[in-house]
Write an enzyme that holds these catalytic residues in place. Structure first.
Site, PDB file in Angstrom:
ATOM      1  N   ARG A 137       1.143  -1.058   0.120  1.00  0.00           N
ATOM      2  CA  ARG A 137      -0.125  -0.150  -0.314  1.00  0.00           C
ATOM      3  C   ARG A 137       0.865   1.363   0.282  1.00  0.00           C
ATOM      4  O   ARG A 137       1.722   1.436   1.301  1.00  0.00           O
ATOM      5  CB  ARG A 137      -0.657  -0.170   1.366  1.00  0.00           C
ATOM      6  CG  ARG A 137      -1.507   1.098   0.968  1.00  0.00           C
ATOM      7  CD  ARG A 137      -2.907   1.152   2.106  1.00  0.00           C
ATOM      8  NE  ARG A 137      -2.451   0.869   3.520  1.00  0.00           N
ATOM      9  CZ  ARG A 137      -3.603   1.241   4.393  1.00  0.00           C
ATOM     10  NH1 ARG A 137      -4.683   1.418   5.006  1.00  0.00           N
ATOM     11  NH2 ARG A 137      -2.821   1.385   5.404  1.00  0.00           N
ATOM     12  N   ASP A 151      -3.833   2.428  14.244  1.00  0.00           N
ATOM     13  CA  ASP A 151      -2.872   3.309  13.022  1.00  0.00           C
ATOM     14  C   ASP A 151      -3.272   5.051  12.882  1.00  0.00           C
ATOM     15  O   ASP A 151      -3.842   5.362  13.630  1.00  0.00           O
ATOM     16  CB  ASP A 151      -3.075   2.629  11.504  1.00  0.00           C
ATOM     17  CG  ASP A 151      -4.090   2.555  11.056  1.00  0.00           C
ATOM     18  OD1 ASP A 151      -5.348   3.784  11.337  1.00  0.00           O
ATOM     19  OD2 ASP A 151      -3.857   2.101   9.780  1.00  0.00           O
TER      20      ASP A 151
END
Length: 561
Positions: free
Chosen positions: A177, A462
């Site tokens: 990603r 996150d």
């Protein structure tokens, strides 16, 4: 291969860069194997070809934001109804990634990569985005680590445990990603301007790894990617063009690169068919990025005081607007012949409290059973300890690697704009404000010191969690939300928030210990987080607003070796 380290010697060496490319990050001989003249040249070609398209897409975001802030709401685009109603399908899913029942995610750190690839998951998504603090060291070591992982030579010597980590014979399929379109890479200047972060992440990784990856992992396809934070199909169209440009450079067949798009912004939920259509030769599905989706809901409706969220812990998949989003994603993906991936299980096993651990794992099991019964083809886990539970839940698919063709196909048009925009229900409490503040400050303190994936209160957090915490605090302060529960009748104000910040900082110091608190960046993080929550205008992204604090430019007047 064990990762080398080398000492930086100022004014001794610079990277061998092509014309117009300036590398302002620290020189390292290991990084130089990634930042080769040809690799930087490829990144520069991508930047020059697509920067105008990226600028236009970002200006479109700003224009749409102005409309939402003037009272408009997102919805389906009448001009693309023909795409939504059409009977087209995406290219067939490559056999190498037909089975994605459980995917583990994590930053591009060396030990993490080895453990994730060995975890028993079907896929590992290696992250340059929300799970990584994008310092120069983290980004470049991440590229080195991935190159070693793809060629199979990666090892990690944990001297504290006297243990050497290496890859098993059978490993998960690797997806990468890159960052979102909005994030710059300030350590690499192209024609005097910061490069686009995702083009650096994608370009360097693809350039060095496409050939080996297709041979060892992709069975003739790949590399494979996850694409974050898109808000409109025009942004997917840019990615499709980037992929075609990369395939042409590499001399590989069109459609070799495959990507899953995270649907994690409210505007994008109305663009799912259009996004898949733009990427139809390169798509392997969509994923419910549900935590960022909640953040996006607040951000989209920042000027709508009638759309205030309850405590964020109450905004789960049981809320009608969240369930509608998930159902529409499944129906859309299966109609187009690609994977519909479920959301993240962020729980961490609680080793010192068996009862609490059992309760947490039971929640994961119920969530994953809900996903598989709804029609998802796979799901995400943040910790290797959750993989058996997730895999067991998705064993309900039987011998099928996915549910793309086997699941009863419901009509996507039955889910309306009203379903997707329904205001979530629930209480707003002082404890909700406290939790947002405590988690937001601790996450930001870790991010500023190089950690983007942070264990907090038995969850692996996150950037999405910090973003939700920030924007919800901002929303509650901005509109003077009246609290329920213990704070019944009290309205949130800057003064109340100030007292909460003081008390939560004291609590953080007690929890982490005085020494760690003093050594860390908690006070700096507190100032930044408080400023964000009390600002007159809401910044689009916390990670963009504080990015300059982790940029470290090095001298460029050095002699070339």
């Amino acid at each position: 291969m064990e990762l080398e380290t080398s000492v930086y010697r100022p004014n001794v060496a610079v990277y061998d860069s092509p014309d117009g490319v300036e590398v302002r990050g620290r020189y390292d001989q290991v990084f130089a194997k990634i930042l080769t003249r040809d690799a930087l040249g490829f990144v520069a070609e991508l930047q020059r070809e697509f920067r105008g398209h990226v600028r236009y897409a970002m200006e479109c975001r700003r224009e749409v934001k102005r409309r939402y802030n003037s009272g408009a709401v997102p919805g389906f685009d009448p001009s693309t109804k023909f795409i939504r109603d059409g009977e087209w399908v995406c290219a067939s899913v490559p056999p190498a990634v037909a089975d994605r029942r459980v995917e583990i995610t994590g930053p591009v750190e060396r030990k993490m990569i080895i453990n994730a690839l060995n975890s028993g998951a079907k896929v590992f998504m290696a992250d340059f985005e929300d799970a990584l603090s994008p310092s120069w060291e983290n980004l470049m070591r991440g590229q080195v680590n991935l190159k070693d992982a793809v060629d199979g030579s990666i090892t990690f010597n944990d001297k504290a445990r006297n243990k050497v980590y290496k890859l098993n014979d059978q490993v998960a399929k690797l997806f990468v990603r890159p960052r979102g379109w909005h994030l710059p890479e300030a350590h690499i200047l192209i024609d005097g301007e910061p490069a686009t972060g995702c083009l650096v992440d994608f370009g360097l990784y693809f350039f060095h790894n496409y050939a080996k990856f297709r041979q060892t992992q992709g069975s003739g396809f790949g590399p494979f990617f996850y694409l974050p934070k898109m808000e409109h199909s025009r942004e997917a169209k840019i990615w499709n063009s980037v992929f075609e440009r990369a395939e042409k450079m590499a001399g590989i067949e069109r459609g070799s690169i495959r990507a899953t798009v995270l649907i994690e912004t409210l505007p994008a939920v109305f663009q799912m068919n259009e996004i898949l259509y733009e990427l139809r030769d390169h798509s392997v599905g969509l994923n419910c990025g549900r935590w960022d989706y909640i953040f996006s809901y607040v951000k989209t409706f920042q000027a709508h005081p009638d759309r205030l969220l309850p405590d964020r812990v109450l905004v789960g998949m049981g809320q009608h607007f969240m369930r509608s989003y998930s159902d529409l994603l499944i129906r859309t993906c299966h109609k187009r012949g690609v994977h519909a991936m479920g959301g993240m299980a962020a729980q961490i096993p609680i080793r010192d409290d068996p009862k609490a651990n059992e309760m947490a794992l039971d929640l994961v099991k119920k969530d994953k059973l809900r996903e598989v019964r709804a029609g998802h083809d796979g799901t995400w886990a943040a910790h290797p300890g959750l993989i058996p539970i997730c895999m067991d839940a998705f064993s309900h698919m039987g011998n099928n690697p996915n549910q793309i063709k086997s699941m009863k196909r419901d009509d996507a048009s039955a889910i309306t704009e009203e379903d997707l925009l329904q205001i979530p229900r629930g209480v707003r409490t002082l404890e909700g404000l406290r939790l947002n503040t405590r988690v937001g400050i601790q996450y930001l303190a870790a991010w500023l010191t190089g950690s983007g994936s942070v264990p907090l209160y038995n969850l692996m957090e996150d950037a999405a969690t910090a973003e939700i915490s920030r924007v919800q605090n901002w929303q509650w302060i901005r509109y003077g939300v009246e609290l329920d529960g213990d704070g019944l009748g009290v309205r949130v104000s800057k003064e109340l928030f100030g007292r909460v910040v003081e008390e939560e900082m004291e609590r953080i110091e007690k929890e982490v210990g005085k020494d760690k608190f003093k050594r860390g960046m908690y006070k700096e993080a507190c100032k930044m987080f408080t400023k964000q929550c009390t600002a007159a205008e809401l910044d689009d992204f916390l990670t963009l607003a504080v990015y300059d604090h982790i940029v470290a430019h090095y001298p460029i007047n050095a002699s070339r070796l």
